[in-house]
Design a protein around this motif. Structure first.
Motif, PDB file in Angstrom:
ATOM      1  N   THR A   1       0.832  -1.208   0.000  1.00 57.69           N
ATOM      2  CA  THR A   1       0.000   0.000   0.000  1.00 57.69           C
ATOM      3  C   THR A   1       0.863   1.253   0.000  1.00 57.69           C
ATOM      4  O   THR A   1       0.596   2.218  -0.717  1.00 57.69           O
ATOM      5  N   TYR A   2       1.925   1.226   0.799  1.00 59.05           N
ATOM      6  CA  TYR A   2       2.843   2.369   0.873  1.00 59.05           C
ATOM      7  C   TYR A   2       3.531   2.588  -0.475  1.00 59.05           C
ATOM      8  O   TYR A   2       3.662   3.716  -0.955  1.00 59.05           O
ATOM      9  N   HIS A   3       3.954   1.489  -1.098  1.00 56.93           N
ATOM     10  CA  HIS A   3       4.604   1.584  -2.417  1.00 56.93           C
ATOM     11  C   HIS A   3       3.635   2.129  -3.463  1.00 56.93           C
ATOM     12  O   HIS A   3       4.008   2.959  -4.305  1.00 56.93           O
ATOM     13  N   GLU A   4       2.396   1.690  -3.404  1.00 60.08           N
ATOM     14  CA  GLU A   4       1.393   2.152  -4.367  1.00 60.08           C
ATOM     15  C   GLU A   4       1.112   3.642  -4.188  1.00 60.08           C
ATOM     16  O   GLU A   4       0.952   4.386  -5.154  1.00 60.08           O
ATOM     17  N   MET A   5       1.046   4.091  -2.941  1.00 60.83           N
ATOM     18  CA  MET A   5       0.847   5.510  -2.672  1.00 60.83           C
ATOM     19  C   MET A   5       2.007   6.339  -3.233  1.00 60.83           C
ATOM     20  O   MET A   5       1.812   7.380  -3.871  1.00 60.83           O
ATOM     21  N   ALA A   6       3.243   5.862  -3.004  1.00 59.51           N
ATOM     22  CA  ALA A   6       4.414   6.563  -3.524  1.00 59.51           C
ATOM     23  C   ALA A   6       4.389   6.608  -5.049  1.00 59.51           C
ATOM     24  O   ALA A   6       4.725   7.628  -5.662  1.00 59.51           O
ATOM     25  N   GLU A   7       3.991   5.520  -5.666  1.00 58.08           N
ATOM     26  CA  GLU A   7       3.904   5.462  -7.130  1.00 58.08           C
ATOM     27  C   GLU A   7       2.860   6.446  -7.651  1.00 58.08           C
ATOM     28  O   GLU A   7       3.045   7.075  -8.695  1.00 58.08           O
ATOM     29  N   HIS A   8       1.759   6.596  -6.919  1.00 60.25           N
ATOM     30  CA  HIS A   8       0.693   7.522  -7.322  1.00 60.25           C
ATOM     31  C   HIS A   8       1.197   8.969  -7.358  1.00 60.25           C
ATOM     32  O   HIS A   8       0.812   9.749  -8.224  1.00 60.25           O
ATOM     33  N   TYR A   9       2.093   9.317  -6.422  1.00 58.10           N
ATOM     34  CA  TYR A   9       2.622  10.685  -6.345  1.00 58.10           C
ATOM     35  C   TYR A   9       3.962  10.841  -7.073  1.00 58.10           C
ATOM     36  O   TYR A   9       4.559  11.917  -7.030  1.00 58.10           O
ATOM     37  N   GLY A  10       4.430   9.779  -7.721  1.00 57.47           N
ATOM     38  CA  GLY A  10       5.665   9.874  -8.497  1.00 57.47           C
ATOM     39  C   GLY A  10       6.909   9.979  -7.661  1.00 57.47           C
ATOM     40  O   GLY A  10       7.932  10.511  -8.106  1.00 57.47           O
ATOM     41  N   THR A  11       6.864   9.459  -6.434  1.00 55.20           N
ATOM     42  CA  THR A  11       8.009   9.537  -5.533  1.00 55.20           C
ATOM     43  C   THR A  11       8.519   8.134  -5.214  1.00 55.20           C
ATOM     44  O   THR A  11       7.923   7.141  -5.638  1.00 55.20           O
ATOM     45  N   ALA A  12       9.618   8.047  -4.477  1.00 56.09           N
ATOM     46  CA  ALA A  12      10.206   6.762  -4.111  1.00 56.09           C
ATOM     47  C   ALA A  12      10.414   6.706  -2.611  1.00 56.09           C
ATOM     48  O   ALA A  12      10.755   7.713  -1.977  1.00 56.09           O
ATOM     49  N   VAL A  13      10.220   5.527  -2.034  1.00 55.68           N
ATOM     50  CA  VAL A  13      10.422   5.326  -0.599  1.00 55.68           C
ATOM     51  C   VAL A  13      11.781   4.662  -0.381  1.00 55.68           C
ATOM     52  O   VAL A  13      12.033   3.567  -0.880  1.00 55.68           O
ATOM     53  N   ILE A  14      12.660   5.356   0.337  1.00 55.61           N
ATOM     54  CA  ILE A  14      13.982   4.818   0.661  1.00 55.61           C
ATOM     55  C   ILE A  14      14.126   4.868   2.184  1.00 55.61           C
ATOM     56  O   ILE A  14      14.460   5.914   2.753  1.00 55.61           O
ATOM     57  N   PRO A  15      13.849   3.755   2.879  1.00 56.04           N
ATOM     58  CA  PRO A  15      13.895   3.780   4.351  1.00 56.04           C
ATOM     59  C   PRO A  15      15.293   4.071   4.879  1.00 56.04           C
ATOM     60  O   PRO A  15      16.300   3.741   4.238  1.00 56.04           O
ATOM     61  N   ALA A  16      15.339   4.692   6.042  1.00 55.67           N
ATOM     62  CA  ALA A  16      16.617   4.893   6.726  1.00 55.67           C
ATOM     63  C   ALA A  16      17.168   3.534   7.142  1.00 55.67           C
ATOM     64  O   ALA A  16      16.422   2.582   7.378  1.00 55.67           O
ATOM     65  N   ARG A  17      18.490   3.446   7.207  1.00 57.85           N
ATOM     66  CA  ARG A  17      19.104   2.198   7.647  1.00 57.85           C
ATOM     67  C   ARG A  17      18.756   1.927   9.107  1.00 57.85           C
ATOM     68  O   ARG A  17      18.516   2.849   9.887  1.00 57.85           O
ATOM     69  N   VAL A  18      18.727   0.658   9.454  1.00 57.10           N
ATOM     70  CA  VAL A  18      18.393   0.268  10.825  1.00 57.10           C
ATOM     71  C   VAL A  18      19.418   0.867  11.794  1.00 57.10           C
ATOM     72  O   VAL A  18      20.624   0.777  11.574  1.00 57.10           O
TER      73      VAL A  18
END
Length: 374
Positions: free
Chosen positions: A224-241
């Motif tokens: 769902t999070y990936h789909e939302m990012a795709e809808h807005y043309g952005t990318a999700v890059i989580p911070a390292r643990v």
């Protein structure tokens, strides 16, 4: 600047060269050169001159005006806002312009030093690592707010979502009654609406709401999070643990907001999440308009001047929250979603299929509503 007065003072007290260098935060060679020059000039402690005057007297060659062409730092700062532009590229262009005009350019290290000095003293942001409109850092605040149940008087926790733009540090804050996926996605949608655009990258923590698997080489983002990012043309890059420095603005803003917004509302009572968000909105405007302590301007003025125009435009319609699940096709070639039956081609019997559910639709490859829903 070198602390010439302090070097002379410590030397008069018998402190060693190593001790003077450690105290004045300079090299031992620098201390040696200063003391030798002072001895030649017959200068000793106490002196009634400033460090600048001592430098002119001890090392007059440093005061000679360089005949090299000075870079246009304002132009460099504007160009650094553009995607793909680096200081190395701008230095090569500067050298080429100097060659064509018959002037002597600065070395790369001097070129960078002049720009950094300009950006640190006159601008709110350095653009070597933080491009305008590039990164939005998001997080849940550790400190919670509270609303009061108007029937029982019980305190109900409200969880604080914080989004901060990495370049201007312009922030968005909203509270929710839970930290579930729906709240997380709606918080992002409202943040994009507040900023008037989307950034190219979103940097969240490795929270379960947004990241299914926190793997160092390749984290698995929630569908769902990936789909939302795709809808807005952005990318999700989580911070390292265990690497909070990957999103320092969100981490810093969380701490400031805990004091500036949440703590400032501690003596007020709120009976609904709408009332609390309305009060937070007013405090948020004050926070964003608060002047920087060491630089001119504020978060809001920097955002309007330097970052807003470089955000990605919002889509025609906001993202509609969807829930993803899996279902196994039964022998009667149906799947069950929310107690309703949907037919699929018989070839998929005993296979698992992905199901996307919104408030209005149920979608799956080759999935059709069944006339008989039990």
């Amino acid at each position: 600047m070198i602390k010439y007065r302090e070097i002379l003072r410590l030397n008069s007290q018998g402190v060693s060269g190593r001790g003077i260098a450690a105290s004045c935060k300079c090299s031992r060679n620098t201390v040696k050169n200063v003391l030798e020059s002072a001895e030649r000039q017959d200068i000793s402690w106490p002196v009634g001159m400033s460090d600048t005057e001592l430098q002119d007297l001890l090392f007059p060659e440093k005061s000679i005006q360089s005949n090299r062409k000075m870079p246009n730092c304002e132009y460099i700062h504007k160009e650094m806002a553009k995607s793909g532009v680096t200081l190395s590229l701008l230095w090569h262009e500067y050298c080429e312009a100097c060659r064509l005009s018959g002037e002597i350019p600065l070395m790369y290290s001097q070129f960078c030093r002049h720009y950094r000095k300009y950006a640190n003293t006159t601008k709110a942001t350095m653009r070597i690592k933080r491009k305008p409109g590039e990164i939005m850092e998001v997080d849940w605040a550790g400190k919670t707010a509270f609303i009061i149940d108007n029937v029982t008087g019980e305190l109900i926790p409200a969880y604080v979502f914080v989004a901060a733009l990495a370049c201007s540090q312009y922030a968005y804050v909203e509270v929710f009654l839970s930290m579930d996926m729906e709240s997380w996605i709606n918080a992002h949608i409202n943040a994009f609406k507040y900023f008037g655009g989307a950034t190219r990258i979103i940097v969240p923590d490795n929270l379960k709401t947004g990241v299914d698997k926190a793997s160092r080489p390749e984290p698995k983002i929630n569908k769902t999070y990936h789909e939302m990012a795709e809808h807005y043309g952005t990318a999700v890059i989580p911070a390292r643990v265990k690497r909070p420095k990957d999103k320092p603005n969100a981490e810093g803003t969380v701490g400031i907001i805990s004091t500036w917004i949440i703590a400032s509302l501690r003596n007020q009572q709120f009976f609904s999440i709408q009332e609390l968000n309305a009060a937070i909105k007013l405090k948020l405007e004050e926070f964003n308009e608060k002047p920087f302590q060491k630089k001119p301007g504020s978060r809001k003025s920097t955002f309007l001047e330097e970052e807003k125009a470089l955000l990605l435009p919002l889509p025609a319609s906001p993202y509609e929250l969807a829930a993803w699940s899996t279902a196994t096709v039964q022998y009667d070639y149906h799947i069950i979603v929310d107690k309703n039956h949907y037919s699929v081609p018989y070839e998929y019997i005993r296979h698992q299929v992905d199901v996307r559910t919104t408030s209005k639709t149920v979608e799956s490859p080759y999935c059709f509503p069944c006339a008989n829903t039990w």
